[in-house]
Enzyme design. Structure first.
Site, PDB file in Angstrom:
ATOM      1  N   GLN A 195     -14.375   9.617   2.174  1.00  0.00           N
ATOM      2  CA  GLN A 195     -14.351   8.188   1.712  1.00  0.00           C
ATOM      3  C   GLN A 195     -15.593   8.168   0.067  1.00  0.00           C
ATOM      4  O   GLN A 195     -17.073   9.153   1.098  1.00  0.00           O
ATOM      5  CB  GLN A 195     -14.681   7.146   2.179  1.00  0.00           C
ATOM      6  N   CYS A 199      -4.791   1.824  -0.422  1.00  0.00           N
ATOM      7  CA  CYS A 199      -6.289   1.607  -1.125  1.00  0.00           C
ATOM      8  C   CYS A 199      -5.807   1.113  -2.497  1.00  0.00           C
ATOM      9  O   CYS A 199      -6.069   1.217  -3.811  1.00  0.00           O
ATOM     10  CB  CYS A 199      -6.926   2.410  -1.714  1.00  0.00           C
ATOM     11  N   GLU A 208     -10.038  -1.655  -0.008  1.00  0.00           N
ATOM     12  CA  GLU A 208      -9.482  -0.681   1.261  1.00  0.00           C
ATOM     13  C   GLU A 208      -8.663  -2.098   1.886  1.00  0.00           C
ATOM     14  O   GLU A 208      -9.308  -2.994   2.365  1.00  0.00           O
ATOM     15  CB  GLU A 208      -9.656   0.099   1.814  1.00  0.00           C
TER      16      GLU A 208
END
Length: 426
Positions: A248, A373, A419
């Site tokens: 991430q 996402c 997210e």
């Protein structure tokens, strides 16, 4: 709205035009496209995202009816940035930055990105000195594959300790191996003994690629100097990061995201955690009976195994390959009455249909945590397939899931992206 107005202006420009000198307007235009919420305070950004997620969930609710937190790091948070090389507003073909415009409208331009709020200073420094190197190189950049050229993207990956891994992609064209060796040695000297040494790189990788994107298996990353990996601390774990691995882009945000997944999943010592993304499973391994991880990239699986071994995690089993191929057989072997909690974190394209089938048809999976996402588009189709009544024509035979809770987690301040963590049970 600002980004849409900018796009409308770009679409109206059918022919190439004189771009003019580099000034603040180019930097503001780039900021409006890459970080369109940068003009708002962070509190206002969260309100915009909350309303956007609310609308998405309301739309999902209507589909399903027919079927019967704050990120602590908001500036310079990216741990990985990919910089392109192309013609700048001043016409310089060796400009390093981000794109504005489109190839279709023939108004593509590359603008330096050191003013963007989400880019750390270290990444901007790496991009700046890559541009200095390009100006010195006799080889032209590869702006369009059919037109030739050599130098391409520059990737900067940093960790919380300030260590920096840099990757240069290079189109070899028709160069002989000895000529390639000369170029690799030249760029190595620039970043170890030349003016680029100020970047203090932990490692420098070089990848020869004739494709837009390719993996280590397709074209190996070549270590020119430094350490082969960097490491990151995440929720008490030391994470092993290779050039090809997914991680991430916001480390502090990732910790918040994984905590949220853990809270919603309710895993305990009696559950098996099925993780189609190895890092999440590693962060929750201590709370579960076993973690089964599936990853497409071989390098990511090797990283996960190293991380498990280094941190003394012994209840993890990792598999390399496409989830739609591995998952059905893996689930068959686990149908022994033990509860399985599944966690999926697909790319923007959503889950492959066979993965949805395998999850839906495995009765042992009672809880599913879906991290998205891009909660519209293909993810919406995934959710409908998970929640619709049994359908033999689509091979969705298992009991349907019910969407119980949704929690947005902001990993991308100054942008509209977010997210969304969805909890399903049955």
């Amino acid at each position: 709205m600002i980004a849409k107005k900018c796009q409308r202006r770009q679409k109206s420009q059918k022919k190439p035009r004189h771009l003019g000198p580099l000034d603040d307007s180019w930097q503001e235009r780039l900021a409006d496209v890459v970080t369109p919420l940068w003009r708002l305070s962070y509190e206002e950004q969260l309100k915009v995202k909350f309303e956007a997620q609310k609308k998405i969930l309301q739309r999902l609710e209507s589909y399903l009816q027919m079927l019967n937190g704050v990120n602590p790091v908001i500036n310079g948070y990216r741990n990985k940035s990919t910089f392109s090389v192309n013609r700048g507003p001043d016409g310089n073909p060796k400009t390093v930055g981000y794109y504005l415009g489109t190839w279709r409208d023939r108004n593509m331009v590359c603008v330096r990105s050191n003013h963007l709020k989400n880019i750390p200073k270290k990444h901007s420094q790496v991009a700046q000195y890559y541009e200095v190197f390009l100006q010195q190189s006799p080889l032209e950049p590869c702006l369009l594959f059919p037109e030739g050229g050599y130098w391409r993207e520059r990737i900067a990956h940093t960790n919380s300790q300030g260590h920096t891994m840099a990757i240069i992609t290079f189109h070899p064209q028709e160069l002989r191996q000895e000529e390639l060796c000369v170029e690799k040695e030249t760029v190595k000297k620039f970043f170890t003994k030349g003016s680029g040494a100020v970047c203090d790189l932990t490692s420098l990788y070089f990848q020869e690629s004739a494709m837009t994107r390719c993996s280590h298996q397709q074209s190996p990353y070549q270590l020119l100097f430094g350490e082969p990996h960097i490491f990151e601390d995440l929720l008490g774990l030391k994470i092993h990061i290779s050039p090809d691995a997914f991680f991430q882009v916001n480390t502090a945000g990732a910790e918040m995201l994984y905590r949220t997944v853990g809270e919603l999943s309710g895993v305990n010592s009696n559950t098996i955690l099925l993780d189609i993304c190895c890092v999440i499973g590693l962060s929750l391994a201590q709370y579960t009976s076993q973690v089964l991880g599936i990853e497409l990239m071989e390098q990511a699986v090797e990283d996960a195994r190293w991380t498990a071994a280094f941190n003394g995690i012994t209840n993890c089993e990792f598999h390399t390959g496409r989830a739609e191929k591995i998952l059905p057989q893996l689930l068959k072997s686990k149908e022994d009455g033990q509860l399985i909690v599944a966690v999926v974190n697909p790319a923007r394209a959503g889950l492959h249909y066979q993965v949805v089938q395998a999850i839906r048809n495995c009765g042992a999976i009672r809880i599913l945590v879906f991290v998205s996402c891009k909660p519209h588009g293909e993810t919406t189709r995934n959710i409908i397939e998970l929640c619709c009544p049994p359908n033999s024509a689509k091979k969705l035979l298992g009991e349907r899931f019910v969407l119980r809770q949704a929690v947005p987690v902001d990993l991308f301040p100054h942008t509209p992206h977010c997210e969304l963590v969805l909890l399903f049970t049955r």
